[in-house]
Design a protein around this motif. Structure first.
Motif, mmCIF file in Angstrom:
data_model
loop_
_atom_site.group_PDB
_atom_site.id
_atom_site.type_symbol
_atom_site.label_atom_id
_atom_site.label_comp_id
_atom_site.label_asym_id
_atom_site.label_seq_id
_atom_site.Cartn_x
_atom_site.Cartn_y
_atom_site.Cartn_z
ATOM 1 N N LYS A 81 35.493 -4.066 -70.306
ATOM 2 C CA LYS A 81 34.182 -4.721 -70.447
ATOM 3 C C LYS A 81 33.316 -3.968 -71.435
ATOM 4 C CE LYS A 81 33.179 -8.062 -67.267
ATOM 5 N NZ LYS A 81 33.168 -8.454 -65.890
ATOM 6 N N ALA A 82 33.300 -2.642 -71.306
ATOM 7 C CA ALA A 82 32.454 -1.836 -72.196
ATOM 8 C C ALA A 82 32.891 -2.017 -73.641
ATOM 9 C CB ALA A 82 32.513 -0.369 -71.777
ATOM 10 N N GLN A 83 34.208 -2.050 -73.852
ATOM 11 C CA GLN A 83 34.719 -2.255 -75.227
ATOM 12 C C GLN A 83 34.264 -3.607 -75.777
ATOM 13 O OE1 GLN A 83 38.858 -1.462 -74.545
ATOM 14 N NE2 GLN A 83 38.732 0.599 -75.448
ATOM 15 N N THR A 84 34.401 -4.633 -74.945
ATOM 16 C CA THR A 84 33.983 -5.982 -75.366
ATOM 17 C C THR A 84 32.495 -5.989 -75.711
ATOM 18 O OG1 THR A 84 35.632 -6.875 -73.856
ATOM 19 C CG2 THR A 84 33.957 -8.417 -74.641
ATOM 20 N N HIS A 85 31.709 -5.347 -74.851
ATOM 21 C CA HIS A 85 30.255 -5.352 -75.075
ATOM 22 C C HIS A 85 29.890 -4.631 -76.367
ATOM 23 C CE1 HIS A 85 29.758 -5.871 -70.462
ATOM 24 N NE2 HIS A 85 29.842 -7.033 -71.087
ATOM 25 N N LEU A 86 30.528 -3.502 -76.611
ATOM 26 C CA LEU A 86 30.178 -2.741 -77.819
ATOM 27 C C LEU A 86 30.681 -3.433 -79.086
ATOM 28 C CD1 LEU A 86 30.393 1.051 -76.949
ATOM 29 C CD2 LEU A 86 28.398 -0.421 -77.239
ATOM 30 N N THR A 87 31.783 -4.127 -78.957
ATOM 31 C CA THR A 87 32.286 -4.869 -80.120
ATOM 32 C C THR A 87 31.300 -5.979 -80.478
ATOM 33 O OG1 THR A 87 34.527 -4.420 -79.367
ATOM 34 C CG2 THR A 87 34.288 -6.164 -81.003
ATOM 35 N N ALA A 88 30.731 -6.598 -79.449
ATOM 36 C CA ALA A 88 29.817 -7.727 -79.690
ATOM 37 C C ALA A 88 28.408 -7.273 -80.065
ATOM 38 C CB ALA A 88 29.755 -8.598 -78.435
ATOM 39 N N ALA A 89 28.061 -6.017 -79.762
ATOM 40 C CA ALA A 89 26.662 -5.586 -79.899
ATOM 41 C C ALA A 89 26.228 -5.452 -81.360
ATOM 42 C CB ALA A 89 26.463 -4.256 -79.179
ATOM 43 N N ALA A 90 25.057 -6.004 -81.644
ATOM 44 C CA ALA A 90 24.464 -5.843 -82.980
ATOM 45 C C ALA A 90 23.904 -4.420 -83.096
ATOM 46 C CB ALA A 90 23.352 -6.864 -83.156
ATOM 47 N N ASP A 91 23.521 -4.023 -84.299
ATOM 48 C CA ASP A 91 23.047 -2.657 -84.536
ATOM 49 C C ASP A 91 21.842 -2.283 -83.666
ATOM 50 O OD1 ASP A 91 25.009 -2.281 -86.303
ATOM 51 O OD2 ASP A 91 23.743 -2.385 -88.116
ATOM 52 N N ASP A 92 20.965 -3.255 -83.435
ATOM 53 C CA ASP A 92 19.762 -2.923 -82.642
ATOM 54 C C ASP A 92 20.088 -2.698 -81.165
ATOM 55 O OD1 ASP A 92 20.311 -5.620 -82.131
ATOM 56 O OD2 ASP A 92 18.197 -6.016 -81.629
ATOM 57 N N LEU A 93 21.344 -2.925 -80.782
ATOM 58 C CA LEU A 93 21.742 -2.635 -79.396
ATOM 59 C C LEU A 93 22.585 -1.353 -79.331
ATOM 60 C CD1 LEU A 93 22.523 -6.242 -78.109
ATOM 61 C CD2 LEU A 93 20.488 -4.848 -77.672
ATOM 62 N N LYS A 94 22.537 -0.590 -80.403
ATOM 63 C CA LYS A 94 23.249 0.703 -80.393
ATOM 64 C C LYS A 94 22.212 1.826 -80.535
ATOM 65 C CE LYS A 94 27.718 -1.114 -81.211
ATOM 66 N NZ LYS A 94 28.981 -0.996 -81.909
ATOM 67 N N GLY A 95 22.562 2.944 -81.094
ATOM 68 C CA GLY A 95 21.613 4.066 -81.147
ATOM 69 C C GLY A 95 21.560 4.795 -79.814
ATOM 70 N N ASP A 96 20.356 5.109 -79.342
ATOM 71 C CA ASP A 96 20.199 5.772 -78.038
ATOM 72 C C ASP A 96 20.155 4.692 -76.956
ATOM 73 O OD1 ASP A 96 20.009 8.011 -79.547
ATOM 74 O OD2 ASP A 96 17.925 8.465 -79.045
ATOM 75 N N VAL A 97 21.079 4.734 -76.008
ATOM 76 C CA VAL A 97 21.175 3.651 -75.021
ATOM 77 C C VAL A 97 21.179 4.190 -73.584
ATOM 78 C CG1 VAL A 97 22.500 2.240 -76.670
ATOM 79 C CG2 VAL A 97 23.708 3.593 -74.937
ATOM 80 N N SER A 98 20.901 3.287 -72.660
ATOM 81 C CA SER A 98 20.972 3.609 -71.229
ATOM 82 C C SER A 98 22.033 2.732 -70.587
ATOM 83 C CB SER A 98 19.635 3.324 -70.548
ATOM 84 O OG SER A 98 18.642 4.158 -71.072
ATOM 85 N N ILE A 99 22.801 3.320 -69.670
ATOM 86 C CA ILE A 99 23.886 2.557 -69.029
ATOM 87 C C ILE A 99 23.812 2.710 -67.515
ATOM 88 C CG2 ILE A 99 26.378 2.140 -68.977
ATOM 89 C CD1 ILE A 99 26.476 4.081 -71.507
ATOM 90 N N LEU A 100 23.663 1.576 -66.830
ATOM 91 C CA LEU A 100 23.748 1.591 -65.371
ATOM 92 C C LEU A 100 25.216 1.394 -65.009
ATOM 93 C CD1 LEU A 100 22.084 1.439 -62.591
ATOM 94 C CD2 LEU A 100 22.504 -1.027 -62.753
#
Ligand code: BGC
Length: 367
Positions: A230-249
């Motif tokens: 799931k995490a791989q799928t999410h990061l593959t789909a994520a645009a640049d503004d959803l990367k950088g410094d992030v929080s993960i529950l």
């Protein structure tokens, strides 16, 4: 006459043997307390097995521990095997909270007292007691950690949950959502990976159905591989503004480690905070190495003590003490609840080593 005396002696001997066999609770075939745990594939439950064994070392009552290996059918077989051994008390962590109803109903029919251990069994009146940690507080503590460490605004927030078949997954997420939702509403966080959560972001209180919708989308099934995919799928789909410094529950340690590995290997992720729970050894090492941010420590020694304490009260003919109750969809189940402790790099030594939960020698780089 002599022959008659010999016969009487033999009969008396046989009666003695029969009575002795009946009283012998510690015998091969007779068990007082049956314990059924969900799987050996997660260190969390192997940990519980060990803590049960430690606690039972000098108990007067006989016990047997069986694992269901993530299968409700195997779980039912385990319960039946224990019923055949004459158990009086069943301590059980269901693999699937609703599917376990059939197994505990079979136990109830035999007059067995049923204690749900850590996970509630739902939609049945065949559960007598529930020993648990404060699961809403687990989720709230995970969320609070993310809030306390979020810097600035629009921090991408990745949400993951436990298995929808586990009532705890709902409690953890509900507890987390109550803390996160106001911080999503005020622009601290923006949801990165769940359209269902996005659609509900203005509601502080979610119904079971609404929780179910979000959990259905972001579930890990309590499986490290599912979490990783799931995490791989999410990061593959994520645009640049959803990367950088992030929080993960992340809902627990097993899933946190695999999600953390995926985020750590993405060059566009500059920093991440990731939650966990269970204080698994591997995650304590991850925390020391700054690969996982925190865990929620649930002292299994207390849960085992409470569950066995309850079982012994029942066997001794007393009514166990409880501190509250949980609605399982059918009845209010009397419950005993234990608090949880947030552990990160700052207090890991004080909470886990000084309390003798683990030994310092089990880790490297511990100051
Ligand atoms: C337990 C957690 C555990 C998870 C996965 C939950 O019901 O409360 O401690 O990590 O199941 O096994």
């Amino acid at each position: 006459m002599k022959k008659f005396k010999g016969l009487t002696f033999l009969v008396i001997l046989m009666i003695f043997a029969l009575v002795a066999a009946g009283c012998n609770n510690g015998g091969d075939s007779s068990v007082d307390v049956g314990i059924v745990l969900p799987t050996k594939d997660e260190p969390r439950w192997v940990q519980d097995e060990q803590r049960f064994k430690d606690a039972l070392a000098d108990s007067d009552y006989s016990t047997e521990i069986l694992f269901s290996q993530g299968s409700s059918a195997k779980e039912k077989e385990n319960v039946e095997a224990l019923l055949n051994k004459g158990i009086k008390v069943l301590i059980i962590t269901p693999h699937d909270g609703a599917a376990a109803a059939a197994a505990v109903e079979a136990a109830k029919k035999e007059g067995v007292t049923v204690i749900a251990y850590d996970r509630l069994i739902t939609d049945t009146d065949a559960v007598d007691y529930y020993v648990t940690f404060d699961s809403l507080a687990v989720g709230a503590a995970q969320a609070q950690y993310l809030v306390d460490n979020a810097d600035g605004s629009d921090v991408p927030l990745y949400l993951y949950a436990g298995a929808a078949s586990d009532n705890n997954a709902f409690l953890f997420f509900e507890g987390a959502w109550k803390v996160l939702q106001p911080k999503i509403a005020d622009g601290t966080f923006k949801i990165a990976n769940s359209s269902e959560a996005e659609a509900l972001k203005d509601s502080a209180d979610l119904s079971r159905d609404q929780l179910g919708k979000i959990i259905g989308q972001i579930t890990t099934n309590w499986d490290a591989n599912d979490a990783k995919n799931k995490a791989q799928t999410h990061l593959t789909a994520a645009a640049d503004d959803l990367k950088g410094d992030v929080s993960i529950l992340a809902p627990n340690d097993g899933t946190a480690r695999s999600i953390a590995d995926v985020f750590a290997s993405d060059n566009a992720i500059t920093n991440y905070f990731v939650t966990g729970q269970d204080a698994e050894k591997a995650s304590i090492q991850y925390i020391i190495d700054e690969q996982q941010s925190m865990t929620v420590f649930k002292d299994v020694r207390t849960l085992v003590k409470d569950a066995m304490g309850m079982a012994v009260e029942v066997l001794d003919g007393n009514t166990p003490e409880t501190t509250g109750s949980y609605d399982n969809g059918e009845v209010e189940v009397k419950a005993k609840q234990t608090d949880v402790i947030v552990v990160d790099k700052e207090n890991v030594k004080a909470e886990l080593i000084d309390s003798k939960y683990y030994e310092a020698s089990e880790f490297t780089g511990l100051e």
